[in-house]
Scaffold this motif. Sequence first.
Motif, PDB file in Angstrom:
ATOM      1  N   GLY A   1       0.810  -1.209   0.000  1.00  0.00           N
ATOM      2  CA  GLY A   1       0.000   0.000   0.000  1.00  0.00           C
ATOM      3  C   GLY A   1       0.841   1.255   0.000  1.00  0.00           C
ATOM      4  O   GLY A   1       0.546   2.218  -0.721  1.00  0.00           O
ATOM      5  N   LEU A   2       1.910   1.252   0.781  1.00  0.00           N
ATOM      6  CA  LEU A   2       2.805   2.405   0.825  1.00  0.00           C
ATOM      7  C   LEU A   2       3.560   2.561  -0.494  1.00  0.00           C
ATOM      8  O   LEU A   2       3.759   3.684  -0.986  1.00  0.00           O
ATOM      9  CB  LEU A   2       3.788   2.243   1.987  1.00  0.00           C
ATOM     10  CG  LEU A   2       4.780   3.394   2.200  1.00  0.00           C
ATOM     11  CD1 LEU A   2       4.054   4.705   2.427  1.00  0.00           C
ATOM     12  CD2 LEU A   2       5.712   3.079   3.377  1.00  0.00           C
ATOM     13  N   GLU A   3       3.962   1.442  -1.086  1.00  0.00           N
ATOM     14  CA  GLU A   3       4.680   1.501  -2.360  1.00  0.00           C
ATOM     15  C   GLU A   3       3.786   2.041  -3.477  1.00  0.00           C
ATOM     16  O   GLU A   3       4.224   2.858  -4.295  1.00  0.00           O
ATOM     17  CB  GLU A   3       5.213   0.121  -2.725  1.00  0.00           C
ATOM     18  CG  GLU A   3       5.985   0.077  -4.048  1.00  0.00           C
ATOM     19  CD  GLU A   3       7.184   1.007  -4.080  1.00  0.00           C
ATOM     20  OE1 GLU A   3       7.557   1.449  -5.188  1.00  0.00           O
ATOM     21  OE2 GLU A   3       7.748   1.305  -3.002  1.00  0.00           O
ATOM     22  N   TYR A   4       2.533   1.603  -3.523  1.00  0.00           N
ATOM     23  CA  TYR A   4       1.589   2.146  -4.515  1.00  0.00           C
ATOM     24  C   TYR A   4       1.447   3.659  -4.331  1.00  0.00           C
ATOM     25  O   TYR A   4       1.412   4.421  -5.295  1.00  0.00           O
ATOM     26  CB  TYR A   4       0.228   1.474  -4.389  1.00  0.00           C
ATOM     27  CG  TYR A   4       0.115   0.138  -5.064  1.00  0.00           C
ATOM     28  CD1 TYR A   4       0.397  -0.009  -6.418  1.00  0.00           C
ATOM     29  CD2 TYR A   4      -0.320  -0.981  -4.360  1.00  0.00           C
ATOM     30  CE1 TYR A   4       0.275  -1.239  -7.050  1.00  0.00           C
ATOM     31  CE2 TYR A   4      -0.449  -2.220  -4.979  1.00  0.00           C
ATOM     32  CZ  TYR A   4      -0.153  -2.347  -6.324  1.00  0.00           C
ATOM     33  OH  TYR A   4      -0.276  -3.572  -6.946  1.00  0.00           O
ATOM     34  N   ALA A   5       1.328   4.085  -3.073  1.00  0.00           N
ATOM     35  CA  ALA A   5       1.157   5.513  -2.794  1.00  0.00           C
ATOM     36  C   ALA A   5       2.386   6.304  -3.229  1.00  0.00           C
ATOM     37  O   ALA A   5       2.271   7.403  -3.788  1.00  0.00           O
ATOM     38  CB  ALA A   5       0.886   5.725  -1.307  1.00  0.00           C
ATOM     39  N   ARG A   6       3.565   5.753  -2.984  1.00  0.00           N
ATOM     40  CA  ARG A   6       4.794   6.443  -3.408  1.00  0.00           C
ATOM     41  C   ARG A   6       4.875   6.531  -4.933  1.00  0.00           C
ATOM     42  O   ARG A   6       5.293   7.549  -5.477  1.00  0.00           O
ATOM     43  CB  ARG A   6       6.009   5.700  -2.846  1.00  0.00           C
ATOM     44  CG  ARG A   6       6.220   5.911  -1.345  1.00  0.00           C
ATOM     45  CD  ARG A   6       7.294   5.002  -0.804  1.00  0.00           C
ATOM     46  NE  ARG A   6       7.606   5.286   0.589  1.00  0.00           N
ATOM     47  CZ  ARG A   6       8.273   4.471   1.384  1.00  0.00           C
ATOM     48  NH1 ARG A   6       8.709   3.300   0.913  1.00  0.00           N
ATOM     49  NH2 ARG A   6       8.508   4.801   2.647  1.00  0.00           N
TER      50      ARG A   6
END
Length: 569
Positions: free
Chosen positions: A384-389
């Motif tokens: 989820g954090l990687e998608y957001a980044r």
Amino acid sequence: MSSPTSDERRAELLRAETHVLLRSPDFIRSPVMSKLLNYLVEEAISNPGRPPKAYQVAVDGLGRTEDFDVQADSYPRVQVGRLRKMLAAHYAARDSASRLHIPIGHYAVEIEVDEDALADGQNVAGPNDGELDPPSTARTERRRWFNNRQTTLGLAAFLLIIAISLVWMLNEPGPDTSDIAAPSEQFSLPPKIYIAVGQQENSSANSGTATEIRHFFEDAFARSAQVRLAVANGTDVAIEKGENAYLFNSILVTGPTGPAINFSLTSVKENETIWSTSIAMPDSAADYSEKLGPIAGRISGIYGVIATDQRKHLPDDAMIGYACLLRFESYRANRDPDLLPVVESCIEKSLAIDPLDSPILAAASFFSFLREEAAGRKPDPEAGLEYARRAMVRGREDASANFALARASFFNGNCSRGKEFAEKAAELDPYEANIQAQTGAFLYACADPDANRYLRRALVLDPRGSILAETALVLTLLAEGKDKAALEAAEKIVPSSTGAGPYYDVAMAMVYAKNGRIEDSRASWDRLVAAYGNDKVESDEQLIRRLVPNPLLAERAIQLLSRTKVIGD
């Protein structure tokens, strides 16, 4: 690799790359962006190291009048943000030895050049400067002939498209459109919106007021991800095959109680008015955000008039891009388990076509945090954090990308970081009630006193009542110990409001329980189970965690309802 270039060479490369950009389809369709790009490039050549100020960009680059107020109107910043996105999208889809970009925070156009690629002939951007072989006269003449011929043909084709579109628009109503639905593999874009502002002959408003109002709505709609701001001077094509467009009309009138504005929204494809309202004229431009902001949000919000109309006419096989986002927002509001695999599939297809689409990546990030009860798999906070980044690669000025990072931070327990990005998202799209409501809901879960401000702003922007904002406001009042005020606010909520979902029944169960009305609380809980329960055996706690992805809010609900014995028996 890149190397320093002389001022003459830099000017030559800037103009050559600008020429390439202005011949691309996106810039051909957007004369405003083309004019702005030309202006900024010439400024970069004439005044290197001294980028223009916002006032210069507004007046010289965007044609605003000399009385333009940069303090009250963010139009130049928004338009340069649009230009920045267009440049990023252009280069994401193409290999180029020369790339223009506009760094965040100022209005200077910069160019990055890979001289090795230029030497290999990947992108010859100008005459000889001592590093490239000079073109022969014959070759130059052939290129000039070809470019002139290509330009003429391109212009003729463009004018033909406009003519065909106008004929099609003006044709008698009721044509058979069964053969123009967007195919499943087509990457759909948000619909275009045209802005028109006029005034009655007896209106007391002056032309300057009409211009200010048009500028406000241009700024507001340019910030929204639900519409594309169309050129209003007739050079833009109103309807593309299988798509719709909308005309937003504002008429300044003198009403029975004083100056007023009549608003209407027309579906161009259906040739019918689908929404209208009237409000008193704001006293000054300083009041536009408060008075006109709710109108902008009502039209271009995630659950606004246009998005709702688009959902009504959404073809079953339109699955890529904007069509996918419409389905995503429907799932996010109502948590329909049958819609989950459909949305996950369309996100995957959309990212296969455009891996850096910020709103799609933001949606993918959301799904990574869904609880196992909802998604059938364990949450993946790292994904989820990687998608957001990744959403921020192209979307630093995109509200959905910033909110994706905010949501990832909140879900990972970092309230201060979450608040930072949520506030940036709310600033980028200040008239989107949904962003304000979600920001307030997360801040409530973090016990942040600013939650109340965002929640109340969401309700101002959405006069019909945003379920998320209203229920979160109720919960905020509960957290502040204002149990009776929370009950009064809860009983004013209309369950049929746009975006109604499980939050309403959860909030009602909690507020009734906190006020000692246990039977009413259990009735709300029973409605929740009947509407959102499934065939699987799950505990009351599992049901809450499936329906409420915010872990802090879910925990508060579980503790209160368990303590009052509404659940768990």
